[in-house]
Design an enzyme around this catalytic site. Sequence first.
Site, PDB file in Angstrom:
ATOM      1  N   ASN A 116       0.912  -0.917  -0.080  1.00 58.17           N
ATOM      2  CA  ASN A 116       0.013   0.085  -0.264  1.00 58.17           C
ATOM      3  C   ASN A 116       0.662   1.047  -0.019  1.00 58.17           C
ATOM      4  OD1 ASN A 116      -2.489   1.980   1.354  1.00 58.17           O
ATOM      5  ND2 ASN A 116      -0.766   2.411   2.093  1.00 58.17           N
ATOM      6  N   TYR A 155       4.307  10.141 -11.882  1.00 61.45           N
ATOM      7  CA  TYR A 155       3.360   9.067 -10.799  1.00 61.45           C
ATOM      8  C   TYR A 155       2.477   8.022 -11.428  1.00 61.45           C
ATOM      9  CZ  TYR A 155      -0.397   8.120  -7.311  1.00 61.45           C
ATOM     10  OH  TYR A 155      -1.380   7.840  -6.568  1.00 61.45           O
ATOM     11  N   SER A 183      -3.482   3.023  -8.024  1.00 60.23           N
ATOM     12  CA  SER A 183      -4.153   3.876  -7.963  1.00 60.23           C
ATOM     13  C   SER A 183      -5.144   3.984  -9.546  1.00 60.23           C
ATOM     14  CB  SER A 183      -3.971   5.396  -7.539  1.00 60.23           C
ATOM     15  OG  SER A 183      -4.176   7.056  -8.531  1.00 60.23           O
ATOM     16  N   ALA A 225       3.038   6.834 -14.668  1.00 62.21           N
ATOM     17  CA  ALA A 225       3.827   5.817 -15.514  1.00 62.21           C
ATOM     18  C   ALA A 225       4.462   4.775 -13.607  1.00 62.21           C
ATOM     19  CB  ALA A 225       5.201   6.038 -15.766  1.00 62.21           C
ATOM     20  N   SER A 226       4.712   4.947 -12.789  1.00 60.06           N
ATOM     21  CA  SER A 226       4.847   3.730 -11.690  1.00 60.06           C
ATOM     22  C   SER A 226       3.105   3.410 -11.275  1.00 60.06           C
ATOM     23  CB  SER A 226       5.409   4.918 -10.239  1.00 60.06           C
ATOM     24  OG  SER A 226       4.716   5.579  -9.784  1.00 60.06           O
ATOM     25  N   LYS A 227       2.533   3.910 -11.030  1.00 60.20           N
ATOM     26  CA  LYS A 227       1.449   2.822 -11.002  1.00 60.20           C
ATOM     27  C   LYS A 227       0.920   2.152 -11.889  1.00 60.20           C
ATOM     28  CE  LYS A 227       0.135   4.632  -6.377  1.00 60.20           C
ATOM     29  NZ  LYS A 227       0.333   3.615  -5.486  1.00 60.20           N
TER      30      LYS A 227
END
Length: 252
Positions: free
Chosen positions: A91, A155, A142, A157-159
């Site tokens: 999380n 952000y 997300s 891209a990482s999610k």
Amino acid sequence: MTLRDKAVLVTGAGTGIGRAVAVRAAREGARVALLGRRRELLDQTAALIKGAAPDAPVLACASSLAEPDELDDAVGDVLDAFGRLDGLVNNAGIARFSPVETADPADLQLMFDVHVKGPVHLLRTCLPELRARRGSVVNVTSVGGALATPHRSFYGASKAAINHLTRSLAIELAPEVRVNAVLPGPVDTPIYDDLGLSDEATGKLREDLLARTPMGRFGQSDEVATWVCRLLDDESGWVTGVLLPVDGGRCA
């Protein structure tokens, strides 16, 4: 549906959604390990658990997702304390928003460390026990990984990366381990206090998110925690590879 006697490790358990997941899981009978960087926040979560479920075993592990050795030690402590591990909730999250031409590449590295590299290392460390217990992994990602949004490309891209890993690993690890993701929309958590934006820019961002949310309000951490716990439960034993939006209609 119950998590009675299961042992669950929750990252980012000091605040927000992670705290809500930990408290909900404990109320349902789980033994809960709390992982986060700040001991004082983990202690606050542990106190909330003791108030909600006085008999629930709780372990606080102050560790950083960016430090593999700390994660290995934390998993060892969980197994020593509980003797098993049935569920892993990845999380922990961090957000940095900026136009691409002014964004700091270090922020991209930081978000991939927290959202992708750390969870992958933690899953690999936990995998033998999760396989033995036919356990469950839930990644709290997300809708930002599913919806294209300007000024949030790093952000997102990482999610998106952890969303893809969720689906790929669900196939790779089946049938012993289930892997799912819950994709929250805008939820009122302390993450908005640490976006790297000015107060004015943060206020405008929140207004924009609210305007784009069909349900007309921000979500609450408990509303996300409900679905995380359902995916940990054996009643969801035929559910794997799901990316579940809990987002007030953002992905509709």
